[in-house]
Design a protein around this motif. Structure first.
Motif, mmCIF file in Angstrom:
data_model
loop_
_atom_site.group_PDB
_atom_site.id
_atom_site.type_symbol
_atom_site.label_atom_id
_atom_site.label_comp_id
_atom_site.label_asym_id
_atom_site.label_seq_id
_atom_site.Cartn_x
_atom_site.Cartn_y
_atom_site.Cartn_z
ATOM 1 N N HIS A 19 10.301 12.195 6.767
ATOM 2 C CA HIS A 19 10.392 13.653 6.591
ATOM 3 C C HIS A 19 9.092 14.393 6.946
ATOM 4 N N GLY A 20 9.097 15.710 6.786
ATOM 5 C CA GLY A 20 7.930 16.474 7.220
ATOM 6 C C GLY A 20 7.780 16.423 8.734
ATOM 7 N N HIS A 76 5.867 17.716 3.718
ATOM 8 C CA HIS A 76 4.800 16.771 4.062
ATOM 9 C C HIS A 76 5.499 15.444 4.361
ATOM 10 N N THR A 77 4.735 14.398 4.656
ATOM 11 C CA THR A 77 5.420 13.168 5.043
ATOM 12 C C THR A 77 5.222 12.064 4.023
ATOM 13 N N PHE A 78 6.194 11.151 4.001
ATOM 14 C CA PHE A 78 6.225 10.041 3.056
ATOM 15 C C PHE A 78 6.070 8.737 3.822
ATOM 16 N N GLY A 79 5.128 7.910 3.387
ATOM 17 C CA GLY A 79 5.033 6.589 4.019
ATOM 18 C C GLY A 79 3.931 5.757 3.413
ATOM 19 N N GLY A 80 4.199 4.463 3.236
ATOM 20 C CA GLY A 80 3.193 3.559 2.695
ATOM 21 C C GLY A 80 2.448 2.841 3.802
ATOM 22 N N TRP A 81 1.393 2.137 3.420
ATOM 23 C CA TRP A 81 0.565 1.376 4.358
ATOM 24 C C TRP A 81 0.725 -0.127 4.098
ATOM 25 N N PRO A 126 1.790 10.880 -11.570
ATOM 26 C CA PRO A 126 2.065 9.437 -11.540
ATOM 27 C C PRO A 126 3.003 8.992 -10.417
ATOM 28 N N ILE A 127 3.894 9.874 -9.960
ATOM 29 C CA ILE A 127 4.810 9.469 -8.866
ATOM 30 C C ILE A 127 4.564 10.426 -7.702
ATOM 31 N N PRO A 128 3.567 10.150 -6.881
ATOM 32 C CA PRO A 128 3.191 11.133 -5.847
ATOM 33 C C PRO A 128 4.076 11.074 -4.609
ATOM 34 N N VAL A 129 5.394 11.285 -4.820
ATOM 35 C CA VAL A 129 6.303 11.375 -3.663
ATOM 36 C C VAL A 129 6.066 12.741 -3.030
ATOM 37 N N PRO A 130 5.585 12.786 -1.793
ATOM 38 C CA PRO A 130 5.246 14.089 -1.196
ATOM 39 C C PRO A 130 6.479 14.982 -1.050
ATOM 40 N N GLY A 132 0.828 -1.214 0.000
ATOM 41 C CA GLY A 132 0.000 0.000 0.000
ATOM 42 C C GLY A 132 0.850 1.247 0.000
ATOM 43 N N ASN A 133 1.821 1.295 -0.923
ATOM 44 C CA ASN A 133 2.729 2.445 -0.927
ATOM 45 C C ASN A 133 2.075 3.633 -1.627
ATOM 46 N N GLY A 134 2.081 3.637 -2.963
ATOM 47 C CA GLY A 134 1.490 4.756 -3.693
ATOM 48 C C GLY A 134 0.471 4.278 -4.708
ATOM 49 N N VAL A 135 -0.348 5.208 -5.174
ATOM 50 C CA VAL A 135 -1.349 4.915 -6.202
ATOM 51 C C VAL A 135 -1.634 6.227 -6.916
ATOM 52 N N ALA A 136 -2.094 6.131 -8.171
ATOM 53 C CA ALA A 136 -2.455 7.364 -8.891
ATOM 54 C C ALA A 136 -3.751 7.131 -9.644
ATOM 55 N N ILE A 137 -4.478 8.215 -9.871
ATOM 56 C CA ILE A 137 -5.665 8.146 -10.717
ATOM 57 C C ILE A 137 -5.565 9.252 -11.758
ATOM 58 N N PHE A 138 -5.846 8.897 -12.994
ATOM 59 C CA PHE A 138 -5.892 9.890 -14.067
ATOM 60 C C PHE A 138 -7.338 10.034 -14.517
#
Ligand code: NAD
Length: 498
Positions: free
Chosen positions: A464-465, A448-453, A440-444, A410-416
Protein backbone atom coordinates in the motif's frame (compact mmCIF):
# COMPACT_ATOMS: atom_id res chain seq x y z
CA UNK A 1 -22.71 -28.85 4.46
CA UNK A 2 -22.00 -25.41 2.98
CA UNK A 3 -19.37 -25.39 0.26
CA UNK A 4 -17.15 -22.46 -0.63
CA UNK A 5 -16.16 -22.23 -4.26
CA UNK A 6 -14.25 -19.85 -6.51
CA UNK A 7 -15.23 -16.48 -8.00
CA UNK A 8 -14.27 -16.39 -11.64
CA UNK A 9 -15.40 -14.07 -14.41
CA UNK A 10 -17.90 -12.28 -12.18
CA UNK A 11 -19.72 -15.28 -10.70
CA UNK A 12 -19.32 -17.91 -8.02
CA UNK A 13 -18.20 -21.23 -9.44
CA UNK A 14 -18.26 -24.60 -7.68
CA UNK A 15 -14.96 -26.48 -7.59
CA UNK A 16 -14.50 -29.31 -10.07
CA UNK A 17 -11.15 -30.75 -8.95
CA UNK A 18 -12.70 -33.19 -6.49
CA UNK A 19 -10.28 -31.90 -3.83
CA UNK A 20 -11.62 -30.04 -0.77
CA UNK A 21 -10.56 -28.95 2.70
CA UNK A 22 -12.44 -28.42 5.96
CA UNK A 23 -13.32 -24.91 7.10
CA UNK A 24 -13.66 -24.86 10.88
CA UNK A 25 -15.53 -22.68 13.34
CA UNK A 26 -12.62 -22.28 15.78
CA UNK A 27 -14.90 -21.18 18.63
CA UNK A 28 -16.57 -24.59 18.75
CA UNK A 29 -14.16 -26.76 16.81
CA UNK A 30 -16.86 -27.93 14.38
CA UNK A 31 -16.43 -28.14 10.61
CA UNK A 32 -18.76 -25.46 9.21
CA UNK A 33 -18.01 -25.73 5.49
CA UNK A 34 -15.86 -27.40 2.86
CA UNK A 35 -13.71 -25.29 0.58
CA UNK A 36 -12.85 -26.32 -2.97
CA UNK A 37 -9.14 -26.66 -3.78
CA UNK A 38 -8.56 -25.56 -7.36
CA UNK A 39 -6.93 -27.70 -9.99
CA UNK A 40 -4.37 -26.17 -12.34
CA UNK A 41 -7.06 -25.91 -15.03
CA UNK A 42 -9.39 -23.95 -12.74
CA UNK A 43 -6.60 -21.48 -11.97
CA UNK A 44 -5.83 -21.16 -15.66
CA UNK A 45 -9.52 -20.40 -16.30
CA UNK A 46 -9.34 -17.55 -13.76
CA UNK A 47 -6.18 -16.19 -15.39
CA UNK A 48 -7.85 -16.38 -18.82
CA UNK A 49 -10.86 -14.42 -17.55
CA UNK A 50 -8.58 -11.80 -16.04
CA UNK A 51 -6.50 -11.55 -19.22
CA UNK A 52 -9.62 -11.03 -21.31
CA UNK A 53 -11.07 -8.35 -19.04
CA UNK A 54 -7.90 -6.37 -18.36
CA UNK A 55 -7.23 -4.42 -21.60
CA UNK A 56 -10.59 -2.59 -21.52
CA UNK A 57 -10.27 -1.95 -17.78
CA UNK A 58 -6.72 -0.66 -18.19
CA UNK A 59 -7.99 1.73 -20.88
CA UNK A 60 -10.80 3.06 -18.65
CA UNK A 61 -9.94 6.52 -17.44
CA UNK A 62 -8.58 6.60 -13.88
CA UNK A 63 -11.41 8.74 -12.56
CA UNK A 64 -13.92 6.06 -13.47
CA UNK A 65 -11.77 3.44 -11.79
CA UNK A 66 -11.66 5.71 -8.73
CA UNK A 67 -15.47 5.86 -8.71
CA UNK A 68 -15.60 2.05 -8.54
CA UNK A 69 -13.32 2.21 -5.50
CA UNK A 70 -15.58 4.87 -3.96
CA UNK A 71 -18.63 2.66 -4.35
CA UNK A 72 -16.64 -0.32 -3.02
CA UNK A 73 -15.83 1.67 0.14
CA UNK A 74 -19.52 2.50 0.58
CA UNK A 75 -20.46 -1.15 0.17
CA UNK A 76 -17.82 -2.24 2.69
CA UNK A 77 -19.29 0.18 5.22
CA UNK A 78 -22.84 -1.01 4.46
CA UNK A 79 -21.79 -4.66 4.90
CA UNK A 80 -19.39 -4.19 7.82
CA UNK A 81 -21.42 -6.24 10.33
CA UNK A 82 -21.99 -9.08 7.89
CA UNK A 83 -18.31 -9.22 6.86
CA UNK A 84 -17.07 -9.07 10.45
CA UNK A 85 -19.41 -11.88 11.58
CA UNK A 86 -18.36 -14.08 8.64
CA UNK A 87 -14.69 -13.34 9.23
CA UNK A 88 -14.83 -13.95 12.95
CA UNK A 89 -16.68 -17.25 12.56
CA UNK A 90 -14.01 -18.74 10.26
CA UNK A 91 -10.92 -17.11 11.73
CA UNK A 92 -11.86 -17.05 15.42
CA UNK A 93 -10.90 -13.45 16.20
CA UNK A 94 -13.45 -11.39 18.16
CA UNK A 95 -16.03 -9.37 16.25
CA UNK A 96 -14.54 -5.94 17.11
CA UNK A 97 -11.13 -7.24 16.00
CA UNK A 98 -12.72 -8.58 12.78
CA UNK A 99 -14.17 -5.12 12.11
CA UNK A 100 -10.64 -3.72 12.46
CA UNK A 101 -9.48 -6.29 9.89
CA UNK A 102 -12.10 -5.04 7.39
CA UNK A 103 -11.50 -1.39 8.30
CA UNK A 104 -7.73 -1.50 7.70
CA UNK A 105 -8.42 -2.98 4.24
CA UNK A 106 -11.12 -0.41 3.55
CA UNK A 107 -8.60 2.35 4.27
CA UNK A 108 -6.42 1.09 1.41
CA UNK A 109 -9.50 1.18 -0.86
CA UNK A 110 -9.89 4.82 0.25
CA UNK A 111 -6.24 5.42 -0.64
CA UNK A 112 -6.87 3.88 -4.06
CA UNK A 113 -9.63 6.44 -4.73
CA UNK A 114 -6.76 8.88 -5.23
CA UNK A 115 -5.53 6.93 -8.24
CA UNK A 116 -6.01 9.74 -10.82
CA UNK A 117 -3.56 11.82 -8.85
CA UNK A 118 -1.26 8.92 -7.98
CA UNK A 119 -0.86 7.88 -11.62
CA UNK A 120 0.17 11.31 -12.85
CA UNK A 121 3.55 10.91 -14.49
CA UNK A 122 6.54 13.21 -14.87
CA UNK A 123 7.11 15.80 -17.57
CA UNK A 124 10.12 17.80 -18.65
CA UNK A 125 9.47 20.52 -21.16
CA UNK A 126 12.38 21.58 -23.38
CA UNK A 127 14.88 18.89 -22.38
CA UNK A 128 16.66 19.81 -25.66
CA UNK A 129 15.81 21.83 -28.74
CA UNK A 130 12.13 21.08 -29.36
CA UNK A 131 12.45 18.02 -27.12
CA UNK A 132 10.04 17.12 -24.34
CA UNK A 133 10.37 14.06 -22.11
CA UNK A 134 7.60 12.46 -20.14
CA UNK A 135 7.02 9.29 -18.13
CA UNK A 136 3.77 7.48 -17.66
CA UNK A 137 2.68 4.60 -15.47
CA UNK A 138 0.90 1.77 -17.23
CA UNK A 139 -0.77 -1.31 -15.69
CA UNK A 140 1.11 -4.61 -15.69
CA UNK A 141 -1.83 -6.71 -16.94
CA UNK A 142 -2.83 -9.73 -14.87
CA UNK A 143 -1.43 -9.78 -11.34
CA UNK A 144 -1.93 -12.32 -8.56
CA UNK A 145 -1.86 -12.46 -4.78
CA UNK A 146 -1.53 -15.24 -2.24
CA UNK A 147 -2.68 -14.30 1.25
CA UNK A 148 -2.56 -15.74 4.80
CA UNK A 149 -5.33 -16.80 7.18
CA UNK A 150 -4.74 -14.15 9.82
CA UNK A 151 -6.18 -11.12 7.95
CA UNK A 152 -8.64 -12.55 5.42
CA UNK A 153 -10.10 -9.11 4.58
CA UNK A 154 -7.29 -6.62 5.16
CA UNK A 155 -4.41 -8.26 3.32
CA UNK A 156 -6.38 -9.20 0.17
CA UNK A 157 -7.63 -5.57 0.03
CA UNK A 158 -4.11 -4.20 0.59
CA UNK A 159 -3.23 -5.99 -2.60
CA UNK A 160 -6.18 -5.95 -4.97
CA UNK A 161 -7.39 -2.38 -4.32
CA UNK A 162 -4.26 -0.59 -5.58
CA UNK A 163 -3.72 -3.24 -8.27
CA UNK A 164 -7.22 -2.81 -9.70
CA UNK A 165 -7.18 0.98 -9.35
CA UNK A 166 -3.95 0.98 -11.39
CA UNK A 167 -5.82 -0.78 -14.23
CA UNK A 168 -4.77 -4.40 -13.64
CA UNK A 169 -6.94 -7.51 -13.38
CA UNK A 170 -6.41 -9.56 -10.24
CA UNK A 171 -6.39 -13.24 -9.31
CA UNK A 172 -6.49 -13.79 -5.54
CA UNK A 173 -5.61 -17.09 -3.87
CA UNK A 174 -6.67 -16.55 -0.25
CA UNK A 175 -6.02 -18.85 2.69
CA UNK A 176 -8.01 -22.06 2.55
CA UNK A 177 -8.68 -21.74 6.30
CA UNK A 178 -11.02 -18.71 6.06
CA UNK A 179 -12.08 -18.54 2.42
CA UNK A 180 -15.56 -16.95 2.59
CA UNK A 181 -14.76 -13.27 3.14
CA UNK A 182 -12.52 -12.96 0.04
CA UNK A 183 -15.37 -14.27 -2.15
CA UNK A 184 -17.78 -11.80 -0.55
CA UNK A 185 -15.30 -8.98 -1.22
CA UNK A 186 -15.15 -9.99 -4.89
CA UNK A 187 -18.96 -9.93 -5.08
CA UNK A 188 -18.97 -6.43 -3.60
CA UNK A 189 -16.28 -5.26 -6.03
CA UNK A 190 -18.47 -6.48 -8.90
CA UNK A 191 -21.47 -4.69 -7.40
CA UNK A 192 -19.33 -1.55 -7.12
CA UNK A 193 -18.83 -1.60 -10.88
CA UNK A 194 -15.63 -3.53 -11.56
CA UNK A 195 -16.26 -5.54 -14.74
CA UNK A 196 -16.43 -9.36 -14.51
CA UNK A 197 -12.94 -10.88 -14.59
CA UNK A 198 -11.25 -7.90 -12.93
CA UNK A 199 -11.25 -9.56 -9.49
CA UNK A 200 -11.17 -13.36 -9.41
CA UNK A 201 -10.78 -15.59 -6.37
CA UNK A 202 -9.44 -19.12 -6.66
CA UNK A 203 -9.47 -21.24 -3.53
CA UNK A 204 -6.66 -23.69 -3.15
CA UNK A 205 -3.28 -24.78 -1.90
CA UNK A 206 0.21 -25.22 -3.36
CA UNK A 207 -1.21 -26.66 -6.59
CA UNK A 208 -3.06 -23.40 -7.30
CA UNK A 209 -0.15 -21.24 -6.15
CA UNK A 210 2.31 -22.98 -8.46
CA UNK A 211 0.18 -22.15 -11.51
CA UNK A 212 0.13 -18.47 -10.52
CA UNK A 213 3.92 -18.53 -10.12
CA UNK A 214 4.62 -20.08 -13.50
CA UNK A 215 1.86 -19.05 -15.93
CA UNK A 216 3.36 -16.53 -18.38
CA UNK A 217 0.17 -14.43 -18.40
CA UNK A 218 0.70 -13.42 -14.76
CA UNK A 219 2.99 -10.39 -14.65
CA UNK A 220 3.43 -9.96 -10.89
CA UNK A 221 2.83 -11.87 -7.69
CA UNK A 222 2.31 -10.59 -4.16
CA UNK A 223 2.51 -12.95 -1.19
CA UNK A 224 1.98 -12.70 2.55
CA UNK A 225 2.51 -15.68 4.85
CA UNK A 226 5.30 -17.60 6.55
CA UNK A 227 8.91 -16.91 5.59
CA UNK A 228 9.91 -20.22 4.02
CA UNK A 229 6.95 -20.06 1.65
CA UNK A 230 7.53 -16.34 1.04
CA UNK A 231 11.07 -17.16 -0.01
CA UNK A 232 9.86 -19.99 -2.26
CA UNK A 233 7.21 -17.79 -3.90
CA UNK A 234 9.70 -14.97 -4.41
CA UNK A 235 12.38 -17.10 -6.04
CA UNK A 236 9.95 -19.14 -8.17
CA UNK A 237 8.09 -16.06 -9.41
CA UNK A 238 11.37 -14.27 -10.17
CA UNK A 239 12.70 -17.33 -12.01
CA UNK A 240 9.61 -17.09 -14.23
CA UNK A 241 10.23 -13.45 -15.03
CA UNK A 242 7.63 -11.97 -12.69
CA UNK A 243 7.78 -9.01 -10.41
CA UNK A 244 7.35 -10.24 -6.81
CA UNK A 245 6.87 -8.80 -3.33
CA UNK A 246 6.63 -11.40 -0.58
CA UNK A 247 6.18 -10.77 3.13
CA UNK A 248 7.01 -13.36 5.76
CA UNK A 249 7.00 -14.07 9.47
CA UNK A 250 7.98 -11.87 12.37
CA UNK A 251 9.36 -11.61 15.87
CA UNK A 252 8.45 -8.09 16.95
CA UNK A 253 10.26 -6.67 19.98
CA UNK A 254 9.09 -3.92 22.29
CA UNK A 255 11.86 -2.11 24.13
CA UNK A 256 10.86 -0.66 27.50
CA UNK A 257 13.30 1.99 28.69
CA UNK A 258 13.63 2.69 32.45
CA UNK A 259 12.02 6.12 31.97
CA UNK A 260 8.92 4.72 30.22
CA UNK A 261 5.45 5.05 31.71
CA UNK A 262 5.32 1.44 33.00
CA UNK A 263 1.54 1.31 33.21
CA UNK A 264 1.24 2.47 29.60
CA UNK A 265 3.93 -0.02 28.51
CA UNK A 266 2.25 -2.93 30.32
CA UNK A 267 -1.13 -2.09 28.77
CA UNK A 268 0.48 -1.85 25.35
CA UNK A 269 2.12 -5.24 25.83
CA UNK A 270 -1.04 -7.11 26.77
CA UNK A 271 -2.96 -5.59 23.85
CA UNK A 272 -0.23 -6.09 21.26
CA UNK A 273 0.96 -9.43 22.65
CA UNK A 274 -2.35 -11.20 23.14
CA UNK A 275 -4.86 -9.37 20.89
CA UNK A 276 -6.13 -11.70 18.16
CA UNK A 277 -4.56 -14.54 20.22
CA UNK A 278 -1.14 -13.36 19.07
CA UNK A 279 -1.96 -14.33 15.48
CA UNK A 280 -0.86 -11.00 13.99
CA UNK A 281 2.30 -10.45 12.01
CA UNK A 282 2.71 -7.20 13.97
CA UNK A 283 1.97 -8.77 17.38
CA UNK A 284 4.59 -8.02 19.99
CA UNK A 285 6.08 -11.38 20.97
CA UNK A 286 9.21 -10.16 22.79
CA UNK A 287 9.34 -7.51 25.53
CA UNK A 288 12.78 -6.08 26.29
CA UNK A 289 12.90 -4.09 29.51
CA UNK A 290 16.24 -2.32 29.93
CA UNK A 291 17.89 -2.92 33.29
CA UNK A 292 16.72 -5.09 36.20
CA UNK A 293 14.80 -2.27 37.92
CA UNK A 294 12.74 -1.56 34.81
CA UNK A 295 12.22 -5.29 34.27
CA UNK A 296 10.92 -5.83 37.80
CA UNK A 297 8.64 -2.79 37.59
CA UNK A 298 7.26 -3.97 34.26
CA UNK A 299 6.68 -7.55 35.43
CA UNK A 300 4.90 -6.32 38.54
CA UNK A 301 2.29 -4.63 36.31
CA UNK A 302 2.28 -7.15 33.49
CA UNK A 303 1.66 -10.41 35.35
CA UNK A 304 -1.75 -9.49 36.87
CA UNK A 305 -2.88 -8.04 33.53
CA UNK A 306 -1.98 -11.25 31.69
CA UNK A 307 -3.63 -13.39 34.37
CA UNK A 308 -6.81 -11.31 34.05
CA UNK A 309 -7.15 -11.66 30.28
CA UNK A 310 -10.60 -12.88 29.24
CA UNK A 311 -10.72 -15.56 26.60
CA UNK A 312 -14.06 -16.25 24.97
CA UNK A 313 -15.82 -17.41 21.84
CA UNK A 314 -15.49 -15.04 18.91
CA UNK A 315 -18.94 -13.49 19.40
CA UNK A 316 -18.45 -12.79 23.12
CA UNK A 317 -18.40 -8.97 23.36
CA UNK A 318 -16.35 -9.12 26.57
CA UNK A 319 -13.59 -11.41 25.28
CA UNK A 320 -10.08 -9.96 24.97
CA UNK A 321 -9.20 -12.67 22.53
CA UNK A 322 -10.75 -15.79 21.06
CA UNK A 323 -9.60 -19.19 19.84
CA UNK A 324 -6.68 -19.93 17.55
CA UNK A 325 -7.41 -20.82 13.95
CA UNK A 326 -7.04 -24.63 14.10
CA UNK A 327 -6.37 -27.46 16.53
CA UNK A 328 -2.98 -27.89 14.82
CA UNK A 329 -2.13 -24.25 15.65
CA UNK A 330 -3.00 -24.84 19.33
CA UNK A 331 -0.82 -27.95 19.44
CA UNK A 332 2.08 -26.16 17.76
CA UNK A 333 1.98 -23.18 20.14
CA UNK A 334 1.63 -25.44 23.18
CA UNK A 335 4.70 -27.40 22.04
CA UNK A 336 6.68 -24.15 21.88
CA UNK A 337 5.67 -23.39 25.47
CA UNK A 338 6.84 -26.87 26.55
CA UNK A 339 10.17 -26.26 24.78
CA UNK A 340 10.55 -22.89 26.52
CA UNK A 341 10.15 -24.57 29.91
CA UNK A 342 12.57 -27.35 28.94
CA UNK A 343 15.17 -24.80 27.82
CA UNK A 344 15.00 -23.00 31.16
CA UNK A 345 12.82 -19.92 30.60
CA UNK A 346 10.59 -18.98 33.57
CA UNK A 347 6.92 -19.59 32.70
CA UNK A 348 5.29 -16.97 34.92
CA UNK A 349 1.77 -17.37 33.51
CA UNK A 350 0.87 -20.81 32.16
CA UNK A 351 -2.22 -20.97 29.93
CA UNK A 352 -1.56 -24.43 28.54
CA UNK A 353 -4.41 -26.13 30.39
CA UNK A 354 -7.03 -23.48 29.73
CA UNK A 355 -10.47 -24.88 28.91
CA UNK A 356 -13.53 -22.78 28.09
CA UNK A 357 -16.65 -24.19 29.70
CA UNK A 358 -19.26 -25.09 27.11
CA UNK A 359 -16.69 -24.83 24.31
CA UNK A 360 -14.45 -27.77 25.19
CA UNK A 361 -13.81 -28.65 21.54
CA UNK A 362 -12.90 -25.07 20.54
CA UNK A 363 -9.30 -24.19 19.66
CA UNK A 364 -8.45 -22.26 22.80
CA UNK A 365 -5.17 -21.66 24.54
CA UNK A 366 -4.66 -19.49 27.60
CA UNK A 367 -2.22 -16.60 27.72
CA UNK A 368 1.37 -17.60 28.49
CA UNK A 369 4.09 -15.27 29.77
CA UNK A 370 7.78 -16.15 29.96
CA UNK A 371 10.39 -14.19 31.92
CA UNK A 372 14.18 -14.43 31.64
CA UNK A 373 14.14 -15.71 28.07
CA UNK A 374 17.61 -15.80 26.50
CA UNK A 375 18.42 -15.08 22.84
CA UNK A 376 19.75 -18.62 22.31
CA UNK A 377 16.39 -20.20 23.20
CA UNK A 378 14.05 -21.65 20.56
CA UNK A 379 11.10 -19.57 21.81
CA UNK A 380 13.15 -16.42 21.16
CA UNK A 381 14.52 -17.42 17.78
CA UNK A 382 11.35 -18.78 16.15
CA UNK A 383 7.96 -17.25 15.41
CA UNK A 384 5.34 -18.85 17.71
CA UNK A 385 2.20 -17.08 16.40
CA UNK A 386 0.06 -17.54 19.49
CA UNK A 387 -0.75 -15.92 22.86
CA UNK A 388 2.79 -16.21 24.20
CA UNK A 389 4.94 -13.26 25.27
CA UNK A 390 8.64 -13.64 26.06
CA UNK A 391 10.47 -11.16 28.28
CA UNK A 392 14.18 -10.80 27.53
CA UNK A 393 15.92 -8.63 30.11
CA UNK A 394 18.54 -6.41 28.45
CA UNK A 395 21.46 -5.12 30.49
CA UNK A 396 21.59 -1.78 28.70
CA UNK A 397 20.27 0.27 25.76
CA UNK A 398 22.90 -1.03 23.32
CA UNK A 399 21.82 -4.60 23.93
CA UNK A 400 18.19 -3.52 23.47
CA UNK A 401 19.01 -2.08 20.02
CA UNK A 402 21.11 -5.11 19.11
CA UNK A 403 18.46 -7.74 19.88
CA UNK A 404 15.85 -6.80 17.22
CA UNK A 405 18.59 -5.66 14.83
CA UNK A 406 20.34 -9.03 14.79
CA UNK A 407 17.19 -11.16 14.83
CA UNK A 408 16.57 -12.93 11.52
CA UNK A 409 13.11 -11.34 11.26
CA UNK A 410 12.81 -7.59 10.77
CA UNK A 411 9.13 -6.78 10.56
CA UNK A 412 8.20 -4.34 13.35
CA UNK A 413 9.67 -3.04 16.59
CA UNK A 414 8.58 -0.54 19.24
CA UNK A 415 10.29 1.53 21.90
CA UNK A 416 8.60 2.95 24.97
CA UNK A 417 10.43 5.92 26.44
CA UNK A 418 9.88 9.53 27.42
CA UNK A 419 13.27 10.57 26.06
CA UNK A 420 13.29 12.11 22.56
CA UNK A 421 17.02 11.58 22.01
CA UNK A 422 16.75 7.88 22.77
CA UNK A 423 13.71 7.47 20.54
CA UNK A 424 15.40 9.32 17.70
CA UNK A 425 18.60 7.30 17.99
CA UNK A 426 16.63 4.05 18.15
CA UNK A 427 14.49 4.76 15.10
CA UNK A 428 17.61 5.64 13.10
CA UNK A 429 19.72 2.64 14.15
CA UNK A 430 17.37 -0.32 14.53
CA UNK A 431 17.41 -2.81 11.64
CA UNK A 432 13.68 -3.41 11.04
CA UNK A 433 11.18 -2.16 8.50
CA UNK A 434 8.58 -0.55 10.77
CA UNK A 435 9.12 1.23 14.09
CA UNK A 436 6.75 2.47 16.78
CA UNK A 437 7.60 5.10 19.35
CA UNK A 438 5.22 4.56 22.27
CA UNK A 439 3.03 2.77 19.69
CA UNK A 440 3.04 -1.01 20.14
CA UNK A 441 1.61 -2.09 16.75
CA UNK A 442 3.14 0.33 14.24
CA UNK A 443 1.16 -0.77 11.19
CA UNK A 444 1.56 2.28 8.93
CA UNK A 445 -1.56 4.07 7.74
CA UNK A 446 -2.81 3.33 4.24
CA UNK A 447 -1.05 6.21 2.48
CA UNK A 448 2.37 5.20 3.84
CA UNK A 449 3.84 1.80 3.06
CA UNK A 450 3.99 -1.46 4.99
CA UNK A 451 6.88 -3.88 4.77
CA UNK A 452 9.39 -5.77 6.89
CA UNK A 453 13.10 -6.35 6.34
CA UNK A 454 15.39 -9.39 6.40
CA UNK A 455 13.37 -12.67 6.48
CA UNK A 456 10.16 -10.69 6.95
CA UNK A 457 10.21 -9.26 3.43
CA UNK A 458 11.49 -10.43 0.04
CA UNK A 459 11.43 -7.89 -2.78
CA UNK A 460 12.11 -4.20 -2.84
CA UNK A 461 8.72 -2.49 -2.78
CA UNK A 462 6.27 -2.36 0.13
CA UNK A 463 2.53 -2.85 0.35
CA UNK A 464 0.00 0.00 0.00
CA UNK A 465 0.93 3.68 -0.09
CA UNK A 466 3.04 5.04 -2.97
CA UNK A 467 5.05 1.80 -3.27
CA UNK A 468 1.91 -0.10 -4.26
CA UNK A 469 1.42 2.19 -7.26
CA UNK A 470 5.05 1.61 -8.26
CA UNK A 471 4.66 -2.15 -7.83
CA UNK A 472 1.46 -2.44 -9.85
CA UNK A 473 2.56 -0.26 -12.78
CA UNK A 474 5.47 -0.13 -15.19
CA UNK A 475 7.02 3.12 -16.20
CA UNK A 476 7.23 4.12 -19.85
CA UNK A 477 9.35 7.13 -20.75
CA UNK A 478 8.75 9.04 -23.98
CA UNK A 479 11.25 11.41 -25.58
CA UNK A 480 9.58 13.48 -28.31
CA UNK A 481 10.78 16.13 -30.72
CA UNK A 482 8.51 18.34 -32.78
CA UNK A 483 9.50 20.08 -36.01
CA UNK A 484 11.01 23.27 -34.63
CA UNK A 485 14.00 21.42 -33.21
CA UNK A 486 14.59 18.85 -35.95
CA UNK A 487 17.82 19.26 -37.81
CA UNK A 488 18.56 17.94 -41.27
CA UNK A 489 20.55 14.77 -41.92
CA UNK A 490 21.59 11.73 -39.92
CA UNK A 491 23.63 12.00 -36.76
CA UNK A 492 25.67 8.94 -35.78
CA UNK A 493 26.97 10.14 -32.44
CA UNK A 494 25.23 9.21 -29.17
CA UNK A 495 22.59 11.89 -28.56
CA UNK A 496 23.55 14.15 -25.63
CA UNK A 497 22.18 17.41 -24.33
CA UNK A 498 24.59 20.30 -24.69
P1 NAD B 1 1.22 -19.78 5.30
O1 NAD B 1 2.59 -19.47 4.83
O2 NAD B 1 0.95 -21.15 5.83
O3 NAD B 1 0.16 -19.58 4.10
C1 NAD B 1 0.12 -18.39 3.36
C2 NAD B 1 -0.45 -18.69 1.98
O4 NAD B 1 0.42 -19.57 1.29
C3 NAD B 1 -1.83 -19.36 2.02
O5 NAD B 1 -2.63 -18.82 1.00
C4 NAD B 1 -1.50 -20.81 1.74
O6 NAD B 1 -2.54 -21.51 1.11
C5 NAD B 1 -0.29 -20.72 0.84
N1 NAD B 1 0.59 -21.88 0.95
C6 NAD B 1 0.70 -22.74 2.00
N2 NAD B 1 1.64 -23.66 1.75
C7 NAD B 1 2.15 -23.39 0.53
C8 NAD B 1 3.17 -23.99 -0.27
N3 NAD B 1 3.87 -25.04 0.16
N4 NAD B 1 3.44 -23.43 -1.46
C9 NAD B 1 2.77 -22.35 -1.88
N5 NAD B 1 1.80 -21.74 -1.17
C10 NAD B 1 1.48 -22.26 0.03
O7 NAD B 1 0.84 -18.66 6.36
P2 NAD B 1 -0.43 -18.58 7.30
O8 NAD B 1 -0.32 -19.62 8.36
O9 NAD B 1 -1.66 -18.52 6.50
O10 NAD B 1 -0.22 -17.12 7.95
C11 NAD B 1 0.60 -16.89 9.06
C12 NAD B 1 1.96 -16.41 8.65
O11 NAD B 1 1.85 -15.24 7.85
C13 NAD B 1 2.82 -16.00 9.84
O12 NAD B 1 4.14 -16.43 9.61
C14 NAD B 1 2.73 -14.49 9.83
O13 NAD B 1 3.82 -13.81 10.45
C15 NAD B 1 2.71 -14.22 8.36
N6 NAD B 1 2.16 -12.91 8.07
C16 NAD B 1 3.04 -11.94 7.66
C17 NAD B 1 2.58 -10.67 7.38
C18 NAD B 1 3.51 -9.60 6.91
O14 NAD B 1 3.04 -8.58 6.42
N7 NAD B 1 4.81 -9.79 7.01
C19 NAD B 1 1.22 -10.38 7.53
C20 NAD B 1 0.35 -11.39 7.96
C21 NAD B 1 0.85 -12.67 8.21
Amino acid sequence: MRSVGHFIGGRTVAGTSGREADVFRPATGEVQARVALASADEVRAAIANAAEAQPAWGATNPQRRARVMMRFVDLLNDHMDELAAMLSSEHGKTVPDAKGDVQRGLEVAEFAIGIPHLLKGEYTEGAGPGIDVYSMRQPLGVVAGITPFNFPAMIPMWKFCPAIACGNAYVLKPSERDPSVPVRLAELMLEAGAPPGILNVVQGDKEAVDVLLTDPRVAAVGFVGSSDIASYVYSTAAAHGKRAQCFGGAKNHMIVMPDADMEMAANALVGAGYGSAGERCMAISVAVPVGETAADALMERLVPKVEALRIGPSDDPDADFGPLVTRAAVDKVRRYVDVGVEEGAELVVDGRDFRLQGYEDGFYLGACLFDRVRPDMTIYKEEIFGPVLSVVRAADYDEAVRLPSTHEYGNGVAIFTRDGDTARDFTARVDTGMVGVNVPIPVPIAYHTFGGWKRSGFGDLNQHGPDSVRFFTKTKTVTSRWPGGVKEGADFAMPVMR
